[in-house]
Design an enzyme around this catalytic site. Sequence first.
Site, PDB file in Angstrom:
ATOM      1  N   VAL A 112       0.854  -1.191   0.000  1.00  0.00           N
ATOM      2  CA  VAL A 112       0.000   0.000   0.000  1.00  0.00           C
ATOM      3  C   VAL A 112       0.891   1.242   0.000  1.00  0.00           C
ATOM      4  O   VAL A 112       1.770   1.360   0.859  1.00  0.00           O
ATOM      5  CB  VAL A 112      -0.922   0.021   1.239  1.00  0.00           C
ATOM      6  CG1 VAL A 112      -1.898   1.177   1.163  1.00  0.00           C
ATOM      7  CG2 VAL A 112      -1.658  -1.301   1.405  1.00  0.00           C
ATOM      8  N   VAL A 133       4.542  -1.363   3.267  1.00  0.00           N
ATOM      9  CA  VAL A 133       4.371   0.062   2.984  1.00  0.00           C
ATOM     10  C   VAL A 133       5.207   0.460   1.772  1.00  0.00           C
ATOM     11  O   VAL A 133       6.428   0.304   1.757  1.00  0.00           O
ATOM     12  CB  VAL A 133       4.768   0.902   4.216  1.00  0.00           C
ATOM     13  CG1 VAL A 133       4.644   2.384   3.912  1.00  0.00           C
ATOM     14  CG2 VAL A 133       3.904   0.527   5.411  1.00  0.00           C
ATOM     15  N   LYS A 134       4.507   0.977   0.759  1.00  0.00           N
ATOM     16  CA  LYS A 134       5.164   1.329  -0.503  1.00  0.00           C
ATOM     17  C   LYS A 134       5.688   2.761  -0.431  1.00  0.00           C
ATOM     18  O   LYS A 134       4.918   3.712  -0.199  1.00  0.00           O
ATOM     19  CB  LYS A 134       4.131   1.228  -1.623  1.00  0.00           C
ATOM     20  CG  LYS A 134       4.588   0.403  -2.797  1.00  0.00           C
ATOM     21  CD  LYS A 134       3.444   0.241  -3.760  1.00  0.00           C
ATOM     22  CE  LYS A 134       3.926  -0.308  -5.062  1.00  0.00           C
ATOM     23  NZ  LYS A 134       2.880  -0.296  -6.082  1.00  0.00           N
ATOM     24  N   VAL A 135       6.984   2.913  -0.668  1.00  0.00           N
ATOM     25  CA  VAL A 135       7.636   4.215  -0.513  1.00  0.00           C
ATOM     26  C   VAL A 135       8.496   4.490  -1.755  1.00  0.00           C
ATOM     27  O   VAL A 135       9.254   3.620  -2.185  1.00  0.00           O
ATOM     28  CB  VAL A 135       8.555   4.192   0.741  1.00  0.00           C
ATOM     29  CG1 VAL A 135       9.242   5.523   0.945  1.00  0.00           C
ATOM     30  CG2 VAL A 135       7.767   3.791   1.986  1.00  0.00           C
TER      31      VAL A 135
END
Length: 231
Positions: free
Chosen positions: A75, A101-103
Site C-alpha cells: 500500500v 508500505v510502498k515508498v
Amino acid sequence: MTTPGSVLSVEKVPKLGGFVKLFIDSADPKQVRDAVATGVVDGVTTNPKLLARSDRAPADLVPELCALVRGPVSVPVRARASDSIVEEGLALARLHERVVVKVPVHADGLRAIARLRGEGVRTHATLCCSPNQALLAAKCGAYFVSPFVGRSEDLGGSGLELVAQIIEILDNYEFETQVMVASVRNPVHVQESALLGADACTMPWSVLQALAHHPLTDRLDEEQRRAWSQG
Ligand code: G3P
C-alpha cells in the site's frame, strides 16, 4: 549462454528453492478475488492511481484486500517528506500485519525506508528506475524493490536490462531485499523476469490472464474436442 527466445544475453540462475511470486496489481476487491481464485497469486500491490479509482479510503479497503489473499499487500504512502512518510507508514502497517508500505526511492523515501525498517515495518521501494536506487533501497532495508519495466521502456530504455542489473547487484552482496518487477505490460515481461530469477512480478489482471493463453493451445484443444466427439 543466451536463453533461446530471450531478448537478453544475461544468464541468471534462479535461487535454489525459490520461486517467482506473482502479484496482482489491483485495488479492486472483485478483481483480486478472481485473480486469487486462479491459485497462482501470492500477493497484491496497489498504487495511487488504482486507489483513486477505487474511491475508498485505504483504512476501509486495505483490510478487505488483506482478507482476500494470504500474502503481502503493498500500500503506497501519500506523504513525500521523510517524517510524514514514517508517520503514515506506521499507520498503514497497523491496518493489517501483512501490509507492506510502498515508498518512493527518492532521498526522503530512502530515509523513511531505513527508519521504518528500524520500527519493524516492511517496506516496498517503488518507482525504481536505476540499479543505484535499488542498491540504496536494499542498503536501507527495503523488503521489496520494484524496477519499473514498462515505464523505463516508454523512455527508450531496456526495462529488463534494468531488472538484470538489479538482480546481479543484490545477489553480489546477498541482500535480502526481494526484486519485484513492476510496470509490467505483457506476458513477455513476466517470462523474462522469471528467466532472470526475479523474486516476484506484479501485473494487471489482464496480463495475469494472458499468461495462460496461447493460440496453439486453443487450436489443439479444439482438435481434441472434435476427436472426443467423433470417437
Ligand atoms: O503498481 C506499480 C506499477 O506496476 C504501475 O505501473 O506503468 O501501470 O504505472 P504503471
